[in-house]
Each structure stands twice: as C-alpha cells, then as structure tokens.
Scaffold this motif. Structure first.
Motif, mmCIF file in Angstrom:
data_model
loop_
_atom_site.group_PDB
_atom_site.id
_atom_site.type_symbol
_atom_site.label_atom_id
_atom_site.label_comp_id
_atom_site.label_asym_id
_atom_site.label_seq_id
_atom_site.Cartn_x
_atom_site.Cartn_y
_atom_site.Cartn_z
ATOM 1 N N VAL A 61 49.171 16.739 -12.773
ATOM 2 C CA VAL A 61 47.606 17.104 -12.717
ATOM 3 C C VAL A 61 47.095 16.475 -11.307
ATOM 4 O O VAL A 61 46.296 17.014 -10.491
ATOM 5 C CB VAL A 61 46.773 16.366 -13.863
ATOM 6 C CG1 VAL A 61 45.200 16.669 -13.741
ATOM 7 C CG2 VAL A 61 47.352 17.132 -15.310
ATOM 8 N N LEU A 62 47.673 15.462 -10.869
ATOM 9 C CA LEU A 62 47.244 14.736 -9.553
ATOM 10 C C LEU A 62 47.655 15.539 -8.366
ATOM 11 O O LEU A 62 46.766 15.858 -7.615
ATOM 12 C CB LEU A 62 47.920 13.289 -9.268
ATOM 13 C CG LEU A 62 47.467 12.477 -8.030
ATOM 14 C CD1 LEU A 62 45.653 12.529 -7.947
ATOM 15 C CD2 LEU A 62 47.976 11.226 -7.946
ATOM 16 N N LEU B 79 48.232 5.205 -10.572
ATOM 17 C CA LEU B 79 47.629 5.852 -9.499
ATOM 18 C C LEU B 79 48.065 5.346 -8.082
ATOM 19 O O LEU B 79 48.491 6.301 -7.334
ATOM 20 C CB LEU B 79 46.033 5.815 -9.527
ATOM 21 C CG LEU B 79 45.462 7.059 -10.293
ATOM 22 C CD1 LEU B 79 44.109 7.187 -10.437
ATOM 23 C CD2 LEU B 79 46.144 8.420 -10.016
ATOM 24 N N PRO B 80 48.131 4.139 -7.704
ATOM 25 C CA PRO B 80 48.404 3.442 -6.443
ATOM 26 C C PRO B 80 49.809 4.258 -5.996
ATOM 27 O O PRO B 80 49.855 4.683 -4.778
ATOM 28 C CB PRO B 80 48.504 2.144 -6.520
ATOM 29 C CG PRO B 80 47.353 1.798 -7.706
ATOM 30 C CD PRO B 80 47.654 2.773 -8.678
ATOM 31 N N ALA B 81 50.845 4.040 -7.141
ATOM 32 C CA ALA B 81 52.027 4.686 -6.427
ATOM 33 C C ALA B 81 52.092 6.141 -6.393
ATOM 34 O O ALA B 81 52.828 6.514 -5.582
ATOM 35 C CB ALA B 81 53.120 3.966 -7.494
ATOM 36 N N GLN C 143 42.617 11.302 -20.984
ATOM 37 C CA GLN C 143 43.680 11.345 -21.856
ATOM 38 C C GLN C 143 45.058 11.255 -21.299
ATOM 39 O O GLN C 143 46.062 10.891 -21.851
ATOM 40 C CB GLN C 143 43.506 12.662 -22.813
ATOM 41 C CG GLN C 143 44.782 12.815 -23.902
ATOM 42 C CD GLN C 143 44.281 14.086 -24.632
ATOM 43 O OE1 GLN C 143 43.083 14.697 -24.531
ATOM 44 N NE2 GLN C 143 45.363 14.698 -25.273
ATOM 45 N N LEU C 144 45.117 11.672 -20.047
ATOM 46 C CA LEU C 144 46.423 11.588 -19.292
ATOM 47 C C LEU C 144 46.952 9.985 -19.326
ATOM 48 O O LEU C 144 48.238 9.922 -19.384
ATOM 49 C CB LEU C 144 46.166 11.866 -17.932
ATOM 50 C CG LEU C 144 45.853 13.461 -17.635
ATOM 51 C CD1 LEU C 144 45.317 13.832 -16.338
ATOM 52 C CD2 LEU C 144 47.138 14.463 -18.146
ATOM 53 N N GLY C 145 46.285 9.149 -19.563
ATOM 54 C CA GLY C 145 46.573 7.765 -19.452
ATOM 55 C C GLY C 145 47.366 7.314 -20.928
ATOM 56 O O GLY C 145 48.085 6.459 -21.084
ATOM 57 N N THR D 134 38.646 11.692 -1.484
ATOM 58 C CA THR D 134 37.579 10.588 -1.261
ATOM 59 C C THR D 134 37.418 9.680 -2.451
ATOM 60 O O THR D 134 36.833 8.513 -2.227
ATOM 61 C CB THR D 134 36.274 11.272 -0.567
ATOM 62 O OG1 THR D 134 35.800 12.116 -1.781
ATOM 63 C CG2 THR D 134 36.553 11.969 0.616
ATOM 64 N N GLN D 135 37.431 10.134 -3.812
ATOM 65 C CA GLN D 135 37.181 9.481 -4.920
ATOM 66 C C GLN D 135 38.163 9.933 -5.963
ATOM 67 O O GLN D 135 37.982 11.312 -6.107
ATOM 68 C CB GLN D 135 35.646 9.715 -5.112
ATOM 69 C CG GLN D 135 35.323 8.576 -6.174
ATOM 70 C CD GLN D 135 33.865 8.815 -6.724
ATOM 71 O OE1 GLN D 135 33.293 9.627 -6.120
ATOM 72 N NE2 GLN D 135 33.204 7.596 -7.147
ATOM 73 N N ILE D 136 38.497 9.404 -6.951
ATOM 74 C CA ILE D 136 39.191 9.661 -7.969
ATOM 75 C C ILE D 136 38.233 9.024 -9.202
ATOM 76 O O ILE D 136 38.291 7.625 -9.430
ATOM 77 C CB ILE D 136 40.617 9.289 -8.192
ATOM 78 C CG1 ILE D 136 41.329 10.015 -7.201
ATOM 79 C CG2 ILE D 136 41.101 9.750 -9.455
ATOM 80 C CD1 ILE D 136 42.886 9.867 -7.104
#
Length: 223
Positions: free
Chosen positions: A181-182, A127-129, A169-171, A143-145
C-alpha cells in the motif's frame, strides 16, 4: 433508465465526462452524466461496459459471501447481510481516476482503543525502514503520512500536497500488505490515476503487485 433489462440510476451534473459506478452491496449501477448528454449516448455508454459491470457485480457478491463466512467464523455476524458499505467500483471513459486504494466489504465495528494503539504502533515501527527503502526507488517523498481507520480504502494520496493516508488496519496485518500500500501511494506522487504509466511503475517497483492487490482485497476492512 433501463438498459437491456439493467436498471441504471442516472444523475446529471455539470461535468465533462460520464462516470459509471457499481455500488455495493447488491451491485446497483449508477451513472453521472453531463447535463446535455443525450439519453441515447448514456445507453451506449452503459452497453459498452456491460462486461465490466457484470465482473464487478460478481466480485461484490463473492466478497459478500467471504465477508459473511469470516464474520460467522469469528462469531461476529448478526443479521444476514448486515455489513457496512464499502467503496464502490467506478469507471470513466478513460479508465479509473480515483487515486485511493479501495478495500473490500467492511465489517461491523470492532475497533477499540487498545487495538488502535496496537495497529498504530506496528505501522510506526515499520514505516521508517520502508520509507528508507522505497523513497529512493520511487523517487518521491511524501510530505506527510497519517493513519486512519478507513472503512472503504486501504490507502489514499493527494498528489498535489504530497500527503498519504494509510488504513490503520494495516498494522494488524502481514507486513507485506503495508509495504504494498505504501508503494502504491508513493507511486501516485508520480501518477494521479491507475493508467498505463502507473502500472508500468508498479510493475518495475513490485512485480508481484497485482497478486498482492488481489489478496489484500479479500480481507475484511474493520470499522
């Protein structure tokens, strides 16, 4: 109500517009209609959407067949048709309004604590990248994930609060699906529905987004 041989379940509600849904797994048709909407208008509403209804029913039957084949290959299929219910396909007079990203048929329960931890760790690592790359492009920052084991969606967004939820499940899947999706949910921070504005933005951000959506929605949703 029966419309040209098609059985339609009609529910009257204190709403302004009529909404039509095709419900899995068998493709049952349901209409939510305003309290004073005449039966003749409901019949016309359904008739105008018969081609769309047929496409959704065909898609659901194909997803059911794919799901059963995948479960059989994995040795997880019990009684025929014993699959969880996914989110229904819905349409309203102006087009789809839900801001969540629907998924296909759900599988029987296969989540374990170890699998949840593995999936969460994979998403949190990526996620960070992804946020560093896409928030400047989209021009919106959530604001939040939160991560959830969803049974009928790959993701959802509340534009008013800026909160995004991602299917855990995306992980466990190819990273490109998490990215898609993001970006989809970030775009909802601009566009609440899936109309022309949403589609223009997605095509500018990810030109191949429609192909990714089709491919993603052929995967089973774990539950």
């Amino acid at each position: 109500m029966e419309v040209d041989g098609l059985r339609v379940a009609v529910t009257r509600k204190p709403i302004r517009n009529a909404y039509l849904r095709v419900r899995p797994p068998a493709g049952a048709v349901a209409v939510s209609a305003p309290m004073r909407m005449a039966d003749a208008r409901i019949v016309a509403f359904v008739r105008e959407r018969r081609a769309w209804i047929a496409r959704q029913q065909t898609r659901m039957r194909e997803q059911q067949r794919i799901a059963e084949r995948e479960l059989a290959a994995a040795g997880m299929l019990g009684e025929p048709g014993a699959l969880g219910e996914p989110g229904s396909s819905a349409v309203a007079p102006g087009g789809p309004f839900a801001t969540g990203l629907s998924g296909p048929t759900a599988s029987p329960s296969v989540w374990t604590d170890a699998r949840r931890a593995e999936a969460a760790a994979a998403i949190e690592a990526r996620l960070p990248a992804l946020l560093d790359r896409w928030t400047p492009v989209v021009g919106r920052t959530p604001t939040q994930i939160t991560l959830r084991a969803m049974t009928s969606r790959w993701g959802s967004c509340t534009p008013r609060t800026g909160r995004i939820r991602l299917n855990l499940q995306l992980g466990l899947m190819e990273p490109r699906f998490l990215e898609y999706v993001l970006v989809h949910e970030l775009t909802h921070l601009w566009e609440h529905g899936h109309g022309a504005g949403f589609q223009r933005r997605m095509s500018a951000y990810l030109p191949e987004w429609r192909a990714l959506r089709r491919e993603l929605n052929h995967h089973l949703v774990l539950r």
